[in-house]
Design a protein around this motif. Structure first.
Motif, PDB file in Angstrom:
ATOM      1  N   PHE A   1       5.204   4.990   3.029  1.00 46.47           N
ATOM      2  CA  PHE A   1       4.958   6.419   2.903  1.00 46.47           C
ATOM      3  C   PHE A   1       5.902   6.916   1.826  1.00 46.47           C
ATOM      4  O   PHE A   1       7.114   6.977   2.018  1.00 46.47           O
ATOM      5  CB  PHE A   1       5.224   7.093   4.258  1.00 46.47           C
ATOM      6  CG  PHE A   1       5.146   8.608   4.228  1.00 46.47           C
ATOM      7  CD1 PHE A   1       4.306   9.278   3.354  1.00 46.47           C
ATOM      8  CD2 PHE A   1       5.930   9.362   5.090  1.00 46.47           C
ATOM      9  CE1 PHE A   1       4.246  10.669   3.325  1.00 46.47           C
ATOM     10  CE2 PHE A   1       5.870  10.753   5.082  1.00 46.47           C
ATOM     11  CZ  PHE A   1       5.027  11.403   4.192  1.00 46.47           C
TER      12      PHE A   1
ATOM     13  N   VAL B   1      -3.346  11.241   1.692  1.00 53.65           N
ATOM     14  CA  VAL B   1      -3.770  11.947   2.903  1.00 53.65           C
ATOM     15  C   VAL B   1      -3.739  13.441   2.583  1.00 53.65           C
ATOM     16  O   VAL B   1      -2.672  14.010   2.344  1.00 53.65           O
ATOM     17  CB  VAL B   1      -2.849  11.621   4.092  1.00 53.65           C
ATOM     18  CG1 VAL B   1      -3.321  12.358   5.344  1.00 53.65           C
ATOM     19  CG2 VAL B   1      -2.825  10.112   4.348  1.00 53.65           C
TER      20      VAL B   1
ATOM     21  N   TYR C   1      -3.453   2.525  -3.151  1.00 51.22           N
ATOM     22  CA  TYR C   1      -2.924   3.873  -2.984  1.00 51.22           C
ATOM     23  C   TYR C   1      -3.838   4.689  -2.079  1.00 51.22           C
ATOM     24  O   TYR C   1      -5.066   4.660  -2.227  1.00 51.22           O
ATOM     25  CB  TYR C   1      -2.801   4.573  -4.336  1.00 51.22           C
ATOM     26  CG  TYR C   1      -2.291   5.992  -4.214  1.00 51.22           C
ATOM     27  CD1 TYR C   1      -0.942   6.241  -3.938  1.00 51.22           C
ATOM     28  CD2 TYR C   1      -3.150   7.081  -4.320  1.00 51.22           C
ATOM     29  CE1 TYR C   1      -0.477   7.536  -3.795  1.00 51.22           C
ATOM     30  CE2 TYR C   1      -2.692   8.379  -4.184  1.00 51.22           C
ATOM     31  CZ  TYR C   1      -1.350   8.603  -3.920  1.00 51.22           C
ATOM     32  OH  TYR C   1      -0.890   9.891  -3.762  1.00 51.22           O
ATOM     33  N   VAL C   2      -3.207   5.433  -1.142  1.00 55.01           N
ATOM     34  CA  VAL C   2      -3.938   6.301  -0.218  1.00 55.01           C
ATOM     35  C   VAL C   2      -3.310   7.688  -0.246  1.00 55.01           C
ATOM     36  O   VAL C   2      -2.106   7.835  -0.032  1.00 55.01           O
ATOM     37  CB  VAL C   2      -3.895   5.761   1.229  1.00 55.01           C
ATOM     38  CG1 VAL C   2      -4.708   6.669   2.158  1.00 55.01           C
ATOM     39  CG2 VAL C   2      -4.406   4.332   1.304  1.00 55.01           C
TER      40      VAL C   2
ATOM     41  N   THR D   1       0.854  -1.185   0.000  1.00 54.51           N
ATOM     42  CA  THR D   1       0.000   0.000   0.000  1.00 54.51           C
ATOM     43  C   THR D   1       0.892   1.238   0.000  1.00 54.51           C
ATOM     44  O   THR D   1       1.749   1.400   0.869  1.00 54.51           O
ATOM     45  CB  THR D   1      -0.908   0.033   1.237  1.00 54.51           C
ATOM     46  OG1 THR D   1      -1.799  -1.089   1.192  1.00 54.51           O
ATOM     47  CG2 THR D   1      -1.736   1.315   1.281  1.00 54.51           C
TER      48      THR D   1
ATOM     49  N   ALA E   1       0.018  10.321   7.410  1.00 62.64           N
ATOM     50  CA  ALA E   1       0.465   9.445   6.319  1.00 62.64           C
ATOM     51  C   ALA E   1       1.422   8.378   6.848  1.00 62.64           C
ATOM     52  O   ALA E   1       1.337   7.211   6.446  1.00 62.64           O
ATOM     53  CB  ALA E   1       1.141  10.269   5.227  1.00 62.64           C
TER      54      ALA E   1
ATOM     55  N   VAL F   1      -0.760   5.807   8.767  1.00 56.75           N
ATOM     56  CA  VAL F   1      -1.524   4.945   7.864  1.00 56.75           C
ATOM     57  C   VAL F   1      -0.603   3.918   7.196  1.00 56.75           C
ATOM     58  O   VAL F   1      -0.936   2.738   7.111  1.00 56.75           O
ATOM     59  CB  VAL F   1      -2.257   5.789   6.800  1.00 56.75           C
ATOM     60  CG1 VAL F   1      -2.879   4.903   5.728  1.00 56.75           C
ATOM     61  CG2 VAL F   1      -3.329   6.654   7.458  1.00 56.75           C
ATOM     62  N   ALA F   2       0.547   4.372   6.742  1.00 56.67           N
ATOM     63  CA  ALA F   2       1.489   3.445   6.099  1.00 56.67           C
ATOM     64  C   ALA F   2       1.934   2.356   7.067  1.00 56.67           C
ATOM     65  O   ALA F   2       1.989   1.177   6.699  1.00 56.67           O
ATOM     66  CB  ALA F   2       2.695   4.220   5.577  1.00 56.67           C
TER      67      ALA F   2
ATOM     68  N   VAL G   1       1.325   5.258   0.318  1.00 54.94           N
ATOM     69  CA  VAL G   1       0.637   6.369   0.981  1.00 54.94           C
ATOM     70  C   VAL G   1       1.416   7.656   0.722  1.00 54.94           C
ATOM     71  O   VAL G   1       2.653   7.663   0.771  1.00 54.94           O
ATOM     72  CB  VAL G   1       0.535   6.122   2.502  1.00 54.94           C
ATOM     73  CG1 VAL G   1      -0.263   7.238   3.177  1.00 54.94           C
ATOM     74  CG2 VAL G   1      -0.089   4.759   2.800  1.00 54.94           C
TER      75      VAL G   1
END
Length: 233
Positions: A150, A106, A103-104, A79, A139, A142-143, A81
């Motif tokens: 990140f 922030v 993919y995220v 993932t 970020a 979350v990562a 971020v």
């Protein structure tokens, strides 16, 4: 033949995919801007809107993913971020979709469907955070929580963009071998750094101008040597 079941096999295939994406697009065009003839000046724009995601961040996103994969920070299924409120999120979501990666983005501020929609349309996720400067810590959180990476464009873009001749610097100076000036916006600073290093490495006479809006953190940082200079939250 590359074994996709091996981590290095996925990485090699992913890097080839990024290289193919770049080759498929080809160089972005140069467009002339009309000036009075008696000025004796030729003004050219490098039209980065020709990229599929419509801007300069397309190159940076591709370079960041390439660097992260080559250095082992991103692998199959990782993932990715990023902390960004701008066009970088769209470009990165495009590259993540190309490689089949979650993919995220922030983003700073309250939920904004207009900013989120282009990223979500490419399969990315958007999280909104206040205050704005909290996006970086969020970020990272979350990562870590998702076992992801990140991407951190402000830390890595300058290293990821190749100043030796690939990509923008190579394209620009191949088309215009020795311009008097090269003018570029600041952004993360990575594009300006790659152009400047290319100019020095190749012994060009070209001078480099970096422009940014008033009250930017870059100017006092550059003029007064304040490496930790920031804008207010």
């Amino acid at each position: 033949m590359t074994d996709r079941r091996h981590p290095a096999g996925w990485a090699a295939a992913a890097l080839r995919r990024l290289d193919a994406e770049r080759a498929e697009r080809g160089p972005t065009p140069l467009a002339g801007f009309p000036l009075p003839e008696d000025w004796g000046i030729t003004l050219l724009f490098k039209d980065e809107s020709a990229h599929p995601t419509g801007g300069l961040k397309h190159r940076t996103a591709r370079a960041l993913f390439r660097h992260a994969i080559a250095t082992g920070r991103v692998g199959e299924g990782t993932t990715v971020v990023e902390a960004t409120g701008g066009h970088a999120a769209v470009a990165q979501a495009y590259m993540a979709r190309l490689l089949g990666l979650p993919y995220v983005a922030v983003m700073p501020g309250r939920e904004d469907p207009a900013r989120a929609e282009p990223v979500r349309a490419l399969g990315g996720e958007c999280l909104f955070v206040t205050p704005p400067l909290a996006i970086y810590d969020e970020a990272r959180r979350v990562a870590a929580a998702r076992g992801g990476c990140f991407l951190d464009q402000f830390a890595w873009a300058e290293r990821a963009l190749d100043w030796r001749g690939d990509d923008l610097a190579g394209e620009l100076f191949a088309a215009v071998p020795d311009p008097v000036w090269a003018v570029v916006g600041a952004g993360t600073g990575a594009t300006a750094a790659s152009l400047g290093r290319h100019i020095r490495c190749h012994g060009l006479r070209t001078r480099l101008a970096v422009v940014d809006p008033e009250n930017s953190a870059y100017f006092p940082g550059w003029a007064r040597g304040r490496i930790g200079q920031t804008t207010s939250a």
